[in-house]
Design a protein around this motif. Structure first.
Motif, PDB file in Angstrom:
ATOM      1  N   ILE A 172       0.850  -1.198   0.000  1.00  0.00           N
ATOM      2  CA  ILE A 172       0.000   0.000   0.000  1.00  0.00           C
ATOM      3  C   ILE A 172       0.885   1.247   0.000  1.00  0.00           C
ATOM      4  CG2 ILE A 172      -1.769   1.285   1.298  1.00  0.00           C
ATOM      5  CD1 ILE A 172      -2.754  -1.364   0.030  1.00  0.00           C
ATOM      6  N   ASP A 173       0.646   2.122  -0.978  1.00  0.00           N
ATOM      7  CA  ASP A 173       1.445   3.343  -1.080  1.00  0.00           C
ATOM      8  C   ASP A 173       0.790   4.507  -0.363  1.00  0.00           C
ATOM      9  OD1 ASP A 173       3.545   2.437  -3.134  1.00  0.00           O
ATOM     10  OD2 ASP A 173       1.631   1.783  -3.967  1.00  0.00           O
ATOM     11  N   ALA A 174      -0.543   4.555  -0.414  1.00  0.00           N
ATOM     12  CA  ALA A 174      -1.250   5.670   0.208  1.00  0.00           C
ATOM     13  C   ALA A 174      -2.561   5.149   0.780  1.00  0.00           C
ATOM     14  CB  ALA A 174      -1.536   6.766  -0.817  1.00  0.00           C
ATOM     15  N   ALA A 175      -2.993   5.776   1.865  1.00  0.00           N
ATOM     16  CA  ALA A 175      -4.260   5.365   2.475  1.00  0.00           C
ATOM     17  C   ALA A 175      -5.012   6.591   2.953  1.00  0.00           C
ATOM     18  CB  ALA A 175      -4.003   4.423   3.656  1.00  0.00           C
ATOM     19  N   ASN A 176      -6.319   6.545   2.770  1.00  0.00           N
ATOM     20  CA  ASN A 176      -7.175   7.488   3.480  1.00  0.00           C
ATOM     21  C   ASN A 176      -8.028   6.676   4.443  1.00  0.00           C
ATOM     22  OD1 ASN A 176      -9.510   9.113   4.269  1.00  0.00           O
ATOM     23  ND2 ASN A 176      -8.531  10.649   2.992  1.00  0.00           N
ATOM     24  N   ILE A 177      -7.864   6.940   5.720  1.00  0.00           N
ATOM     25  CA  ILE A 177      -8.602   6.203   6.737  1.00  0.00           C
ATOM     26  C   ILE A 177      -9.665   7.127   7.327  1.00  0.00           C
ATOM     27  CG2 ILE A 177      -8.450   4.982   8.954  1.00  0.00           C
ATOM     28  CD1 ILE A 177      -7.041   3.507   6.633  1.00  0.00           C
ATOM     29  N   ASP A 178     -10.874   6.599   7.365  1.00  0.00           N
ATOM     30  CA  ASP A 178     -12.004   7.336   7.908  1.00  0.00           C
ATOM     31  C   ASP A 178     -11.999   7.188   9.421  1.00  0.00           C
ATOM     32  OD1 ASP A 178     -14.212   8.816   7.425  1.00  0.00           O
ATOM     33  OD2 ASP A 178     -15.344   7.228   6.418  1.00  0.00           O
ATOM     34  N   LEU A 179     -11.705   8.273  10.105  1.00  0.00           N
ATOM     35  CA  LEU A 179     -11.788   8.260  11.572  1.00  0.00           C
ATOM     36  C   LEU A 179     -13.165   8.838  11.905  1.00  0.00           C
ATOM     37  CD1 LEU A 179     -10.576   7.877  14.362  1.00  0.00           C
ATOM     38  CD2 LEU A 179      -9.241   9.949  14.035  1.00  0.00           C
ATOM     39  N   LYS A 180     -14.092   7.944  12.244  1.00  0.00           N
ATOM     40  CA  LYS A 180     -15.511   8.337  12.300  1.00  0.00           C
ATOM     41  C   LYS A 180     -15.804   9.336  13.418  1.00  0.00           C
ATOM     42  CE  LYS A 180     -16.551   5.083   9.224  1.00  0.00           C
ATOM     43  NZ  LYS A 180     -17.135   5.325   7.913  1.00  0.00           N
ATOM     44  N   ALA A 181     -15.179   9.106  14.556  1.00  0.00           N
ATOM     45  CA  ALA A 181     -15.381   9.994  15.704  1.00  0.00           C
ATOM     46  C   ALA A 181     -14.358   9.604  16.749  1.00  0.00           C
ATOM     47  CB  ALA A 181     -16.783   9.831  16.285  1.00  0.00           C
ATOM     48  N   PHE A 182     -13.933  10.565  17.549  1.00  0.00           N
ATOM     49  CA  PHE A 182     -12.961  10.226  18.592  1.00  0.00           C
ATOM     50  C   PHE A 182     -13.717   9.815  19.850  1.00  0.00           C
ATOM     51  CE2 PHE A 182      -9.337  11.019  21.454  1.00  0.00           C
ATOM     52  CZ  PHE A 182      -8.428  10.203  20.791  1.00  0.00           C
ATOM     53  N   SER A 183     -14.537   8.783  19.691  1.00  0.00           N
ATOM     54  CA  SER A 183     -15.375   8.329  20.805  1.00  0.00           C
ATOM     55  C   SER A 183     -15.768   6.874  20.564  1.00  0.00           C
ATOM     56  CB  SER A 183     -16.635   9.198  20.890  1.00  0.00           C
ATOM     57  OG  SER A 183     -17.700   8.488  21.474  1.00  0.00           O
ATOM     58  N   ASP A 184     -15.401   6.027  21.505  1.00  0.00           N
ATOM     59  CA  ASP A 184     -15.774   4.617  21.358  1.00  0.00           C
ATOM     60  C   ASP A 184     -17.297   4.454  21.403  1.00  0.00           C
ATOM     61  OD1 ASP A 184     -14.718   1.863  21.165  1.00  0.00           O
ATOM     62  OD2 ASP A 184     -15.874   1.616  23.008  1.00  0.00           O
ATOM     63  N   ASP A 185     -17.944   5.276  22.196  1.00  0.00           N
ATOM     64  CA  ASP A 185     -19.399   5.221  22.325  1.00  0.00           C
ATOM     65  C   ASP A 185     -20.079   5.492  20.973  1.00  0.00           C
ATOM     66  OD1 ASP A 185     -21.573   4.882  24.057  1.00  0.00           O
ATOM     67  OD2 ASP A 185     -21.976   7.041  23.924  1.00  0.00           O
ATOM     68  N   ILE A 186     -19.600   6.500  20.259  1.00  0.00           N
ATOM     69  CA  ILE A 186     -20.182   6.811  18.946  1.00  0.00           C
ATOM     70  C   ILE A 186     -19.869   5.695  17.957  1.00  0.00           C
ATOM     71  CG2 ILE A 186     -20.134   8.439  17.004  1.00  0.00           C
ATOM     72  CD1 ILE A 186     -19.594  10.662  19.066  1.00  0.00           C
ATOM     73  N   TYR A 187     -18.651   5.191  18.002  1.00  0.00           N
ATOM     74  CA  TYR A 187     -18.315   4.057  17.122  1.00  0.00           C
ATOM     75  C   TYR A 187     -19.294   2.914  17.334  1.00  0.00           C
ATOM     76  CZ  TYR A 187     -14.159   4.982  14.354  1.00  0.00           C
ATOM     77  OH  TYR A 187     -13.306   5.446  13.376  1.00  0.00           O
ATOM     78  N   ARG A 188     -19.575   2.583  18.597  1.00  0.00           N
ATOM     79  CA  ARG A 188     -20.466   1.446  18.875  1.00  0.00           C
ATOM     80  C   ARG A 188     -21.898   1.752  18.431  1.00  0.00           C
ATOM     81  NH1 ARG A 188     -18.149  -2.387  22.638  1.00  0.00           N
ATOM     82  NH2 ARG A 188     -16.101  -1.656  23.254  1.00  0.00           N
ATOM     83  N   LYS A 189     -22.381   2.963  18.753  1.00  0.00           N
ATOM     84  CA  LYS A 189     -23.793   3.279  18.487  1.00  0.00           C
ATOM     85  C   LYS A 189     -24.072   3.580  17.016  1.00  0.00           C
ATOM     86  CE  LYS A 189     -25.037   5.019  23.023  1.00  0.00           C
ATOM     87  NZ  LYS A 189     -24.810   6.161  23.897  1.00  0.00           N
ATOM     88  N   VAL A 190     -23.157   4.270  16.362  1.00  0.00           N
ATOM     89  CA  VAL A 190     -23.444   4.755  15.007  1.00  0.00           C
ATOM     90  C   VAL A 190     -22.843   3.853  13.930  1.00  0.00           C
ATOM     91  CG1 VAL A 190     -23.141   6.734  13.426  1.00  0.00           C
ATOM     92  CG2 VAL A 190     -23.612   7.133  15.838  1.00  0.00           C
ATOM     93  N   CYS A 191     -21.748   3.169  14.272  1.00  0.00           N
ATOM     94  CA  CYS A 191     -21.010   2.406  13.239  1.00  0.00           C
ATOM     95  C   CYS A 191     -20.933   0.912  13.525  1.00  0.00           C
ATOM     96  CB  CYS A 191     -19.583   2.935  13.110  1.00  0.00           C
ATOM     97  SG  CYS A 191     -19.511   4.702  12.852  1.00  0.00           S
ATOM     98  N   GLY A 192     -21.341   0.464  14.700  1.00  0.00           N
ATOM     99  CA  GLY A 192     -21.225  -0.961  15.023  1.00  0.00           C
ATOM    100  C   GLY A 192     -19.780  -1.428  15.046  1.00  0.00           C
ATOM    101  N   ALA A 193     -18.899  -0.591  15.558  1.00  0.00           N
ATOM    102  CA  ALA A 193     -17.475  -0.964  15.618  1.00  0.00           C
ATOM    103  C   ALA A 193     -16.860  -0.350  16.874  1.00  0.00           C
ATOM    104  CB  ALA A 193     -16.758  -0.503  14.356  1.00  0.00           C
ATOM    105  N   ARG A 194     -15.537  -0.290  16.919  1.00  0.00           N
ATOM    106  CA  ARG A 194     -14.854   0.273  18.092  1.00  0.00           C
ATOM    107  C   ARG A 194     -13.731   1.196  17.650  1.00  0.00           C
ATOM    108  NH1 ARG A 194     -12.402  -4.150  20.292  1.00  0.00           N
ATOM    109  NH2 ARG A 194     -13.422  -5.664  18.946  1.00  0.00           N
TER     110      ARG A 194
END
Ligand code: SF4
Length: 288
Positions: A172-194
């Motif tokens: 991989i030469d380049a990546a764009n990573i989506d950082l959804k929110a700086f909150s584990d709570d939001i990750y769990r509630k809105v994205c189903g992840a951590r």
């Protein structure tokens, strides 16, 4: 179909997928949360290998990558499937679909690389859905692309375990990573992840020397609070990622968040001010 990498056999024909932090345990016939990896008679298979549902040519800026060979194009590939469940997903028709619910092309890695070469496109992007859940196709195509002198661009939510990421990173030469929110709570509630596995991915990519850009979509009333933006930027700077281009992106109502309102423009400008004040060096505003 292709046998998956990164899984264990359990008793009674059950399997445990080790690709992402969900660690799905799958009885015979069952699919993982990502929808495209299935226990087929005791073997974990990817049902989307070499079956992209989207093949397109995009400017690299659309990924978005602001500082990786600007002005050039990439061949964009996407297969069905995602290991997140974002309520606001703009590509839900393919990311949340099962492989048999979308129309697919047949495109082996060799043919994808040939297509790029034939049309003088200098790189391939794994994008639109979650390329880490169609890992085997991403991996084989990226490896071959590198052999032929093409770049590889990963556009991802970064929710993957350490070992498979380490194996993929050299290609991989380049990546764009989506950082959804700086909150584990939001990750769990809105994205189903951590949150933590995504932060680990950012650090690992950066440490490996991958050109890294980060996107943060600001959704009104969800993750657009100034303090949340500030704590995210502070963490990025404290962890050596202050030089990575940071994209704040404007939200528009869609999918299961149709009743929300678009992000006010001022929110993006305010986020940019906060980022600069915390030591982020390059900020870009998207969807304006
Ligand atoms: S990649 Fe898919 S099947 Fe594997 S653990 Fe993650 S969600 Fe489950």
């Amino acid at each position: 179909m292709k046998e998956c990498l990164y899984y264990h056999r359990l008793d009674g024909n059950r399997l445990r997928c080790m690709l992402c932090p969900h660690g799905c345990t799958l009885a015979e016939g069952q699919r993982g949360r990502c929808g495209s990896r299935r226990n087929l008679r005791g073997t974990l298979v990817s049902e989307v290998y070499a079956r992209p549902c989207a093949v397109a040519v995009d400017p690299v800026e659309k990924k978005p990558l602001a500082e990786f060979h600007p002005g050039t194009k990439c061949l964009s590939l996407a297969c069905a499937g995602c290991n997140l469940r974002c309520l606001n997903c703009q590509n839900h028709d393919i990311s949340q679909a099962r492989p048999d619910e979308v129309e697919c092309y047949e495109l082996m890695p060799e043919r994808a690389v040939d297509l790029a070469l034939k049309h003088h496109i200098p790189g391939i992007a794994y994008t639109y859905t979650e390329p880490l859940t169609w890992y085997e196709y991403t991996y084989d195509t990226a490896r071959l692309a590198h052999e032929k002198g093409l770049w590889n661009i990963l556009v991802s939510a970064g929710f993957i375990n350490h070992d498979p990421l380490s194996e993929l990173m050299p290609y991989i030469d380049a990546a764009n990573i989506d950082l959804k929110a700086f909150s584990d709570d939001i990750y769990r509630k809105v994205c189903g992840a951590r949150l933590q596995p995504v932060l680990d991915t950012l650090l690992n990519l950066h440490e490996a020397g991958v050109h890294l850009e980060i996107t943060n979509l600001l959704i009104p009333g969800v993750n657009d609070g100034g303090e949340l933006v500030r704590s995210m930027c502070r963490w990025l700077v404290e962890n050596g990622l202050g030089d990575c281009p940071l994209h704040f992106s404007r939200f528009f109502p869609q999918y299961n968040m149709r009743n929300s309102r678009p992000t006010p423009r001022k929110t993006l400008f305010d986020a940019r001010d906060i980022a600069y004040s915390e030591g982020i060096r390059k900020v870009y505003l998207g969807n304006l």
